[in-house]
Design an enzyme around this catalytic site. Structure first.
Site, PDB file in Angstrom:
ATOM      1  CB  ALA A 148     -42.247  11.977 -25.613  1.00 15.00           C
ATOM      2  CB  CYS A 149     -37.620   8.295 -25.399  1.00 16.51           C
ATOM      3  SG  CYS A 149     -38.649   7.474 -26.326  1.00 16.51           S
ATOM      4  N   GLY A 150     -35.943   9.902 -23.574  1.00 14.72           N
ATOM      5  CA  GLY A 150     -34.572  10.513 -23.147  1.00 14.72           C
ATOM      6  C   GLY A 150     -33.510   9.733 -23.824  1.00 14.72           C
ATOM      7  CD  GLN A 191     -35.886   4.968 -19.043  1.00 13.78           C
ATOM      8  OE1 GLN A 191     -34.997   4.195 -18.804  1.00 13.78           O
ATOM      9  NE2 GLN A 191     -37.127   4.494 -19.095  1.00 13.78           N
ATOM     10  CG  ASN A 201     -35.971  13.275 -27.716  1.00 17.18           C
ATOM     11  OD1 ASN A 201     -35.799  13.408 -28.978  1.00 17.18           O
ATOM     12  ND2 ASN A 201     -36.044  14.095 -26.845  1.00 17.18           N
TER      13      ASN A 201
END
Length: 415
Positions: free
Chosen positions: A34-36, A246, A268
């Site tokens: 689970a990202c940005g 990210q 994400n």
């Protein structure tokens, strides 16, 4: 393996370049993330270093979306994908007596290569051979300057050598579109060939191989991307768009090649249907045909090697569709369709579009917002349930800013 030879199992360091093998209660198939994500683009297509810097600022402001290991200097991964920075590369190549042709007539392969010198030379020779064999012009290689200060020991222990190969368009490619397709075919053949080297090719990975885009990424923290890659700090490094990511690899082992962006996308979330999607792509391999790719279609298999991340698999599928002639939006609507079935509010023609393509491609489903670009267009889409939202604004100075949350860039209220 185009998306990481290192995804194969190793008996050495479990973080060497990918995931450890299945053991006990651990199964690498259960990895989630689970990202940005974010991007900034000049709608008018005006290239500037300001766009690149804004992209890097979005990345820094997404730091809380990433993760670190026991070593606070070990990031899960971060990166930036931009248009070809022609002015910068042309000047830098001239210093090494590499004469670049016109924009669109040369491509750049951004490569992770083995740290071992002999293994690296072996990989480079394979790359050179396929470039020439496919009728393109080998122009030269460039070392990508990096600043290792501030990186954690665990990151440095598995750091690949990063080099760029420059390839000129050959006579057997009529235009940039055909050239882009040929670079895709070369990259797939190279990756599949190096995969046969086993341990010697373990650190090999193709970040991008394109005449339109280039990706700078690594097993880095968000604020380390700009400081690690000297190129990004140069005012001549210009683009009209910047796609950033990210990574937060929940329950995963971060690695250099699994950092986003990939060659066309970043997301994400997770694609829960990836096993079925990959199986169906493989099952259809012998039945596929393409006027655009022609006989080259037979050269790219395996398209999606075993053991890749869900996002890497998705990226490979998207690459194939675009190379086969689908536009980027068309391909994305095939892979991530809306919830069209039994939707009484949807226009009949639109529903027919999705119904037709449902017979050609199963949806790649899962909670994920996906941002994508082919270097000409950039966009984003939500999963069909909107489980991972995204926010965007359009400014008066013709910029679009999108991210997995609001407030990633400060924009004056009057804009």
């Amino acid at each position: 393996m185009l998306d990481g030879v290192g995804m194969t199992q190793q008996t050495g360091s479990p973080r060497a370049f990918g995931l450890p093998p299945k053991q006990g209660l651990y199964d690498p198939r259960n990895e989630k993330d689970a990202c940005g994500i974010g991007f900034v683009v000049d709608i008018k297509g005006r290239k500037s270093n300001d766009i690149v810097r804004q992209g890097l600022q979005i990345l820094v402001n997404l730091t809380h979306r990433g993760a670190v290991g026991a070593d606070p200097l070990e990031g899960d991964g971060a990166g930036i994908l931009v248009q070809m920075p022609d002015r910068f590369l042309r000047d830098e190549c001239a210093k090494q007596n590499i004469d670049l042709p016109a924009v669109g007539d040369y491509g750049v392969g951004m490569m992770f290569l083995p740290a071992d010198r002999d293994a690296r030379m072996l990989c480079e020779n394979i790359i050179d051979r396929f470039v020439v064999m496919e009728g393109q012009h080998l122009l030269g290689w460039r070392d990508v300057p990096v600043a290792r200060e501030g990186l954690g020991k665990t990151v440095l222990d598995v750091e690949p050598v990063i080099r760029q190969i420059f390839v000129g368009r050959g006579d057997n490619t009529a235009d940039q579109t055909a050239f882009e397709r040929k670079l895709f075919v070369i990259a797939k053949q190279v990756a599949n060939e190096i995969a046969k080297l086993g341990e010697k090719g373990r650190q090999f990975y193709v970040n991008t191989f394109s005449s339109k885009t280039i990706c700078y990424k690594g097993m880095l923290l968000a604020d380390q991307v700009e400081t690690y890659f000297d190129d990004l700090r140069d005012d001549r490094f210009e683009s009209a768009m910047a796609l950033v990511h990210q990574r937060f690899s929940t329950n995963t082992f971060p690695s250099w090649e699994l950092a986003h962006p990939f060659r066309m996308i970043c997301h994400n979330g997770e694609i829960n249907t990836v096993r079925g999607n990959v199986n169906w792509m493989t099952a259809r391999a012998k039945a596929l045909s393409s006027e655009a790719l022609g006989e080259d279609l037979d050269k790219i298999w395996p398209l999606i090697p075993e053991g890749q991340s869900d996002s890497a698999c998705f990226d490979n599928a998207l690459e194939l569709l675009v190379a086969a002639g689908y536009s980027m939006p068309h391909a994305m609507m095939m892979l991530v369709p809306e919830a069209w079935d039994n939707n009484a509010l949807m226009d009949a023609e639109r529903r027919a579009f999705y119904e037709h393509h449902a017979a050609l491609m199963e949806p790649w489903d899962g909670p994920a917002a996906v941002a994508f670009t082919d270097g000409t267009q950039i966009g984003a889409t939500l999963d069909r349930n909107g489980l991972r939202p995204a926010r965007y604004i359009v400014t008066d100075d013709d910029r679009v800013i999108l991210a997995s949350e609001a407030g990633t860039l400060i924009v004056p209220e009057e804009n």
